[in-house]
Design an enzyme around this catalytic site. Structure first.
Site, short mmCIF file in Angstrom:
data_model
loop_
_atom_site.label_atom_id
_atom_site.label_comp_id
_atom_site.label_asym_id
_atom_site.label_seq_id
_atom_site.Cartn_x
_atom_site.Cartn_y
_atom_site.Cartn_z
N GLY A 120 0.80 -1.22 0.00
CA GLY A 120 0.00 0.00 0.00
C GLY A 120 0.83 1.26 0.00
O GLY A 120 0.36 2.32 -0.44
N GLU A 143 3.46 -9.35 -1.90
CA GLU A 143 2.19 -9.99 -1.56
C GLU A 143 2.17 -11.51 -1.71
O GLU A 143 1.48 -12.20 -0.96
CB GLU A 143 1.06 -9.38 -2.39
CG GLU A 143 0.64 -7.98 -1.96
CD GLU A 143 1.60 -6.89 -2.41
OE1 GLU A 143 1.42 -5.74 -2.00
OE2 GLU A 143 2.53 -7.19 -3.20
N ASP A 151 -1.54 -5.43 -5.44
CA ASP A 151 -2.73 -4.62 -5.69
C ASP A 151 -2.32 -3.15 -5.69
O ASP A 151 -1.22 -2.82 -6.06
CB ASP A 151 -3.82 -4.94 -4.66
CG ASP A 151 -3.43 -4.56 -3.23
OD1 ASP A 151 -2.23 -4.48 -2.93
OD2 ASP A 151 -4.34 -4.34 -2.40
#
Length: 361
Positions: A120, A143, A151
């Site tokens: 993030g 991840e 993402d």
């Protein structure tokens, strides 16, 4: 000026000075891990500053000595996944909207990517207009090591990296330094870490392009450029199994080490990540890729590997995840395709707009 949410009044510090607005992530003990209220606070501030004619530049940085942001709040995601909750889905919906907003922000958005920038943290920095790295930068999308898939627009960014460098970083989760981040399109400029406070202060009085001229330096040597030959050859294979076979067949120690790293990751996450990257390359603008990532993330939330991966890496810290299935060969096409299934009325829908890189500044 402070738009910090009442739920977490100190986790995002906001202020304006002169012609600049400053966002400081303020969870140093958690390496500034991003929570839902933090994402909402940043979005609210960006909305206000977009319409404030006194603000010409926005800068984001992290508090503490360790880095900008280590990613999302993994423990919260773990708790949500175990109970079948909806908090993670709600968070990702707003987080991905924030990522898209940063990418099309109409004013220069300067990210100080000093120290650790992962997951993030990449989403709130690498989509910006001016992305600054230092000798301390360690940037990664790790991840697959927790049974998840890159993402926050990570598959978009990595799909655009030269050759197969993005595939290598996405599947293995390998962190990169300043020069390699710039090579892969994750950053723009190198500035020595001790100079960042002065650079940030000058933005209050001067446009970002004039300030940069005084601080940008040549970065130290990287590693990936010299590895392009074996990386491009091995990761161009059609399947994860073939990628591993090529890595093991190449007479390069780093390639064999990459194979070992890849094989330690969640087999399902590796295969879904490879498919997501290849699809991202064909999808077009960032918004379409974020919509795909939302589908993948929600599917991962109900996958046993996400809970198991976080347990092994973060909760129990035994570093011994028991993946299910346990091998690449056992993950069939139908299981991979499940991650890309339409969500119906739960779809994330974003409107493409001009990227910040297309806005004159």
């Amino acid at each position: 000026m402070n738009h910090a949410s009442p739920e977490e009044p100190d986790h995002v510090l906001l202020r304006t000075e002169g012609h600049a607005a400053y966002i400081t992530l303020n969870r140093p003990k958690a390496l500034n891990a991003l929570t839902h209220p933090m994402a909402l606070s940043i979005d609210e501030a960006l909305d206000a500053w977009e319409h404030d004619t006194a603000v010409e530049t926005v800068l984001i940085e992290g508090s503490g000595e360790r880095g900008l942001c280590a990613g999302g709040d993994i423990r919260a995601i773990y708790a949500d996944a175990r109970t079948g909750g909806t908090a993670s889905a709600d968070f990702w919906r707003d987080e991905y909207r924030l990522n898209a907003r940063i990418a099309r922000y109409p004013k220069p958005y300067v990210a100080l990517m000093d120290g650790i920038v992962m997951g993030g943290g990449v989403g709130i920095s690498a989509h910006g207009t001016v992305r600054i790295v230092t000798e301390r930068s360690r940037i990664a999308m790790p991840e697959t090591g927790i049974g998840f898939v890159p993402d926050v627009g990570g598959t978009y960014l990595l799909s655009l990296a030269p050759g197969e460098l993005g595939t290598h970083l996405a599947l293995t989760g390998t962190p990169v330094g300043a020069t390699d981040a710039m090579l892969c399109g994750l950053a723009d400029h190198f500035v020595p870490s001790p100079a960042l406070p002065a650079l940030a202060r000058e933005l209050a009085a001067h446009p970002v392009h004039t300030v940069l001229q005084r601080y940008v330096e040549e970065p130290p040597p990287g590693e990936l450029a010299a590895a392009r030959e074996w990386i491009d050859h091995c990761y161009a294979a059609d399947t994860a199994e073939e990628i591993v076979a090529r890595l093991l067949a190449v007479d390069v120690p780093a390639a064999k080490a990459a194979a070992g790293t890849l094989l330690a990751k969640s087999p399902t996450a590796v295969k879904v990540t490879l498919a997501a990257l290849r699809r991202a390359h064909r999808l077009g603008p960032l918004e379409r890729v974020l919509e795909q990532e939302y589908r993948v993330s929600l599917a991962a939330l109900s996958s046993p590997d996400l809970v198991e991966g976080i347990r092994a890496q973060v909760i129990d810290k035994d570093r011994d995840p028991r993946w299910s299935p346990g091998t690449l060969e056992a993950v069939g096409p139908a299981e991979v395709e499940r991650f890309f299934a339409p969500l119906g009325d739960r779809e994330l829908r974003l409107s493409p707009s001009a990227s910040s890189r297309e806005v004159a500044w």
